[in-house]
Scaffold this motif. Sequence first.
Motif, PDB file in Angstrom:
ATOM      1  N   PRO A  72       0.883  -1.302   0.011  1.00  7.29           N
ATOM      2  CA  PRO A  72       0.008  -0.106  -0.008  1.00  7.29           C
ATOM      3  C   PRO A  72       0.935   1.185   0.045  1.00  7.29           C
ATOM      4  CG  PRO A  72      -0.092  -1.174   2.244  1.00  7.29           C
ATOM      5  CD  PRO A  72       0.703  -2.110   1.210  1.00  7.29           C
ATOM      6  N   GLN A  73       2.290   1.162   0.272  1.00  6.62           N
ATOM      7  CA  GLN A  73       2.872   2.413   0.324  1.00  6.62           C
ATOM      8  C   GLN A  73       2.946   2.704  -0.987  1.00  6.62           C
ATOM      9  OE1 GLN A  73       3.866  -0.764   1.526  1.00  6.62           O
ATOM     10  NE2 GLN A  73       4.749  -0.621   3.380  1.00  6.62           N
ATOM     11  N   LEU A  74       2.670   2.374  -2.346  1.00  6.60           N
ATOM     12  CA  LEU A  74       3.149   2.603  -3.675  1.00  6.60           C
ATOM     13  C   LEU A  74       1.818   3.567  -3.857  1.00  6.60           C
ATOM     14  CD1 LEU A  74       4.213  -0.446  -5.386  1.00  6.60           C
ATOM     15  CD2 LEU A  74       5.203   1.345  -4.333  1.00  6.60           C
ATOM     16  N   ALA A  75       0.760   3.719  -3.193  1.00 10.59           N
ATOM     17  CA  ALA A  75      -0.487   4.601  -3.333  1.00 10.59           C
ATOM     18  C   ALA A  75      -0.069   6.083  -4.017  1.00 10.59           C
ATOM     19  CB  ALA A  75      -1.470   4.394  -2.361  1.00 10.59           C
ATOM     20  N   HIS A  76       0.926   6.789  -3.646  1.00 12.60           N
ATOM     21  CA  HIS A  76       1.398   7.885  -3.967  1.00 12.60           C
ATOM     22  C   HIS A  76       2.345   8.057  -5.027  1.00 12.60           C
ATOM     23  CE1 HIS A  76      -0.825   9.546  -0.619  1.00 12.60           C
ATOM     24  NE2 HIS A  76      -0.312   8.896   0.214  1.00 12.60           N
ATOM     25  N   PHE A  77       2.569   6.802  -5.450  1.00 12.85           N
ATOM     26  CA  PHE A  77       3.801   6.675  -6.569  1.00 12.85           C
ATOM     27  C   PHE A  77       3.155   7.209  -7.915  1.00 12.85           C
ATOM     28  CE2 PHE A  77       7.113   3.640  -5.232  1.00 12.85           C
ATOM     29  CZ  PHE A  77       7.378   4.163  -3.835  1.00 12.85           C
ATOM     30  N   ALA A  78       3.968   8.096  -8.464  1.00 12.54           N
ATOM     31  CA  ALA A  78       3.422   8.652  -9.954  1.00 12.54           C
ATOM     32  C   ALA A  78       4.554   8.640 -10.812  1.00 12.54           C
ATOM     33  CB  ALA A  78       2.590   9.790  -9.759  1.00 12.54           C
ATOM     34  N   LEU A  79       4.393   8.219 -12.147  1.00 11.68           N
ATOM     35  CA  LEU A  79       5.193   8.753 -13.340  1.00 11.68           C
ATOM     36  C   LEU A  79       5.273   9.968 -13.673  1.00 11.68           C
ATOM     37  CD1 LEU A  79       5.900   6.316 -16.547  1.00 11.68           C
ATOM     38  CD2 LEU A  79       5.709   8.927 -16.613  1.00 11.68           C
ATOM     39  N   VAL A  80       6.252  10.884 -13.548  1.00  4.66           N
ATOM     40  CA  VAL A  80       6.073  12.407 -13.830  1.00  4.66           C
ATOM     41  C   VAL A  80       7.142  12.898 -14.970  1.00  4.66           C
ATOM     42  CG1 VAL A  80       5.730  13.132 -11.463  1.00  4.66           C
ATOM     43  CG2 VAL A  80       8.048  12.565 -12.312  1.00  4.66           C
ATOM     44  N   ASP A  81       7.825  11.844 -15.725  1.00  3.52           N
ATOM     45  CA  ASP A  81       8.352  12.213 -16.924  1.00  3.52           C
ATOM     46  C   ASP A  81       8.897  11.141 -17.678  1.00  3.52           C
ATOM     47  OD1 ASP A  81       9.697  13.656 -18.827  1.00  3.52           O
ATOM     48  OD2 ASP A  81      11.482  13.864 -17.791  1.00  3.52           O
ATOM     49  N   TYR A  82       8.880  10.832 -19.120  1.00  8.71           N
ATOM     50  CA  TYR A  82       9.040   9.768 -19.787  1.00  8.71           C
ATOM     51  C   TYR A  82       9.722  10.462 -21.209  1.00  8.71           C
ATOM     52  CZ  TYR A  82       7.670   5.627 -22.728  1.00  8.71           C
ATOM     53  OH  TYR A  82       7.893   4.737 -23.625  1.00  8.71           O
ATOM     54  N   LYS A  83      11.024   9.811 -21.312  1.00  8.60           N
ATOM     55  CA  LYS A  83      11.733  10.138 -22.315  1.00  8.60           C
ATOM     56  C   LYS A  83      12.127   8.976 -23.348  1.00  8.60           C
ATOM     57  CE  LYS A  83      13.797  14.347 -20.623  1.00  8.60           C
ATOM     58  NZ  LYS A  83      13.506  14.117 -19.077  1.00  8.60           N
ATOM     59  N   VAL A  84      12.123   8.959 -24.335  1.00 14.75           N
ATOM     60  CA  VAL A  84      12.574   7.976 -25.583  1.00 14.75           C
ATOM     61  C   VAL A  84      13.570   8.414 -26.335  1.00 14.75           C
ATOM     62  CG1 VAL A  84      11.854   6.337 -27.296  1.00 14.75           C
ATOM     63  CG2 VAL A  84      10.163   7.009 -25.501  1.00 14.75           C
ATOM     64  N   THR A 132      15.983   0.795 -28.660  1.00 16.74           N
ATOM     65  CA  THR A 132      15.535   1.938 -27.913  1.00 16.74           C
ATOM     66  C   THR A 132      15.669   2.021 -26.556  1.00 16.74           C
ATOM     67  OG1 THR A 132      13.364   1.693 -29.374  1.00 16.74           O
ATOM     68  CG2 THR A 132      13.246   3.133 -27.296  1.00 16.74           C
ATOM     69  N   ARG A 133      16.132   3.137 -26.297  1.00 19.29           N
ATOM     70  CA  ARG A 133      16.306   3.513 -24.602  1.00 19.29           C
ATOM     71  C   ARG A 133      15.174   4.454 -23.962  1.00 19.29           C
ATOM     72  NH1 ARG A 133      21.974   5.492 -23.968  1.00 19.29           N
ATOM     73  NH2 ARG A 133      21.111   7.508 -24.608  1.00 19.29           N
ATOM     74  N   VAL A 134      14.871   4.010 -22.940  1.00 24.76           N
ATOM     75  CA  VAL A 134      13.630   4.913 -22.295  1.00 24.76           C
ATOM     76  C   VAL A 134      14.041   5.320 -20.899  1.00 24.76           C
ATOM     77  CG1 VAL A 134      11.415   4.624 -21.140  1.00 24.76           C
ATOM     78  CG2 VAL A 134      11.642   3.630 -23.232  1.00 24.76           C
ATOM     79  N   LEU A 135      14.085   6.499 -20.645  1.00 23.00           N
ATOM     80  CA  LEU A 135      14.268   7.005 -19.225  1.00 23.00           C
ATOM     81  C   LEU A 135      13.031   7.526 -18.563  1.00 23.00           C
ATOM     82  CD1 LEU A 135      17.305   9.263 -19.986  1.00 23.00           C
ATOM     83  CD2 LEU A 135      17.321   7.240 -18.572  1.00 23.00           C
ATOM     84  N   ILE A 136      12.720   7.093 -17.345  1.00 24.42           N
ATOM     85  CA  ILE A 136      11.396   7.325 -16.634  1.00 24.42           C
ATOM     86  C   ILE A 136      11.908   8.090 -15.349  1.00 24.42           C
ATOM     87  CG2 ILE A 136       9.824   6.189 -15.258  1.00 24.42           C
ATOM     88  CD1 ILE A 136       9.065   4.209 -17.727  1.00 24.42           C
TER      89      ILE A 136
END
Length: 532
Positions: free
Chosen positions: A460-472, A485-489
């Motif tokens: 449940p600790q993950l409830a506040h996790f969010a993806l805020v940036d995504y680069k390809v 392909t390289r992805v940075l998150i």
Amino acid sequence: MTAELDDSFHVFDTTLRDGAQREGINLTVADKLTIARHLDDFGVGFIEGGWPGANPRDTEFFARAAKELELQHATLVAFGATRRPNSKAADDPQVKALLDSGAPVITLVAKSHDRHVELALRTTLDENLAMVRDTVAHLVAEGRRVFVDCEHFFDGYRANAEYATLVVRTAHEAGASVVVLCDTNGGMLPAQVQAVTGLVLADTGARLGIHAQDDTGCAVANTLAAVDAGATHVQCTANGYGERVGNSNLFPVVAALELKHGRRVLPEGALGEMTRISHAIAEVVNLPSHTHQPYVGVSAFAHKAGLHASAIKVDPDLYQHIDPELVGNTMRMLVSDMAGRASIELKGKELGIDLGGDRELVGRVVDRVKERELRGYTYEAADASFALLLRAEVDGRQRRFFRTESWRAITEDRPDGTHANEATVKLWAKGERIVATAEGNGPVNALDRALLAALEQIYPQLAHFALVDYKVRILEGRSGTDSTTRVLITTTDGAVEWSTVGVADNVIAASWQALDDAYAYGLMKAGLEPQE
């Protein structure tokens, strides 16, 4: 001026007026008030708020500033022009608007280049001097302190030194506190600025300032050269914002004055807030912070080469011109295929993982990093993925909070032209098999939501996790869309952010790797114990 500093040297900021002329910046009145508060926190002596009477936004700014700004260090300045030709300053509506602004200090722009007087103002050289004299004297008589910006001064001095100098002398004798020499076209070099400033100071006895544009890349150097020649008033903008390529950058100027020249120009302790102020103003203007900006950029004290790291391990001063904490910044070690043992050890310490001087362990990490970077991974921008790699080498095995059984992402092209994206994730955690499905506005977003939905059931600790940036990034390859392909998150838990990397032969698989690392690192950071 603040009681902490006397009036012998001025740091004058023109972000709200000249800086706002940068392409891509469009400040609201609320933005300008916010930036003014940041600049006042930093401790500048003067904040030029704009040109009241010339546009409604600047007029409103001064009206609101009088009610809403409680400046602790800075004095607010209004900007305007000398009176129109063949009139009286007392009757000029633009001059009246300057007085109506309520600003205690007024900066007047005056022509000092003879050709500009004749071609732009369409008046005589004598009338231009009268305009300067009359307007300065009128504003001083009304109780205002006056600074005069001599526009195109250095170009004017080169064309007609006698007349340009006469404009400075006229402004000074009429009562201007400071006469500012402006490199309006930004074409000067430091030796030229220093020589001319020294000559004008000797010829006029006026208190001189400097306003430098950055068209030759020398605005900061030109500003400091003018100070070396006797100028005691520097006009700058935060982060060098301004028309064309920008203005003299406030932050390297004040840092150089305090740390290199030994001249105190800010209140005690203010320099340590410089990095924070720079980034805060960048947020307000909605432009990314320049990562390689001197002193305040996130890369300003970042070290990548193994040779540098070896020296820094002995003494950080060997490859740093100042202690980054003096300007509120930090030293960072970058891990890449250039990394040596010292880089790895220092980076581990930075991440809170003690390698204990184990040469064999450090050697394995160096080899692992170089092998993976050869395949396309990059760790200098993905600290969280590197921390997981490091922890796996320290523990001797990959310890996991969850194990993925399978995942899939589906994009459906519908007849009406819309798209539906759905992802299903199957995984094991704490002995339980979990299946979760989610929709998103793209296949990666759907995968992220499905993974979070699955893991939240166990953690449940993950409830506040969010993806805020995504680069390809498509890496070098011979097969076009079939290339690696390289992805940075970048992910956040609401308090801090961390970045992870994935590399694969397609963007969805690379994204899954980065997502997997992002949640694994978040759980490790939260202090939870791996299950395997």
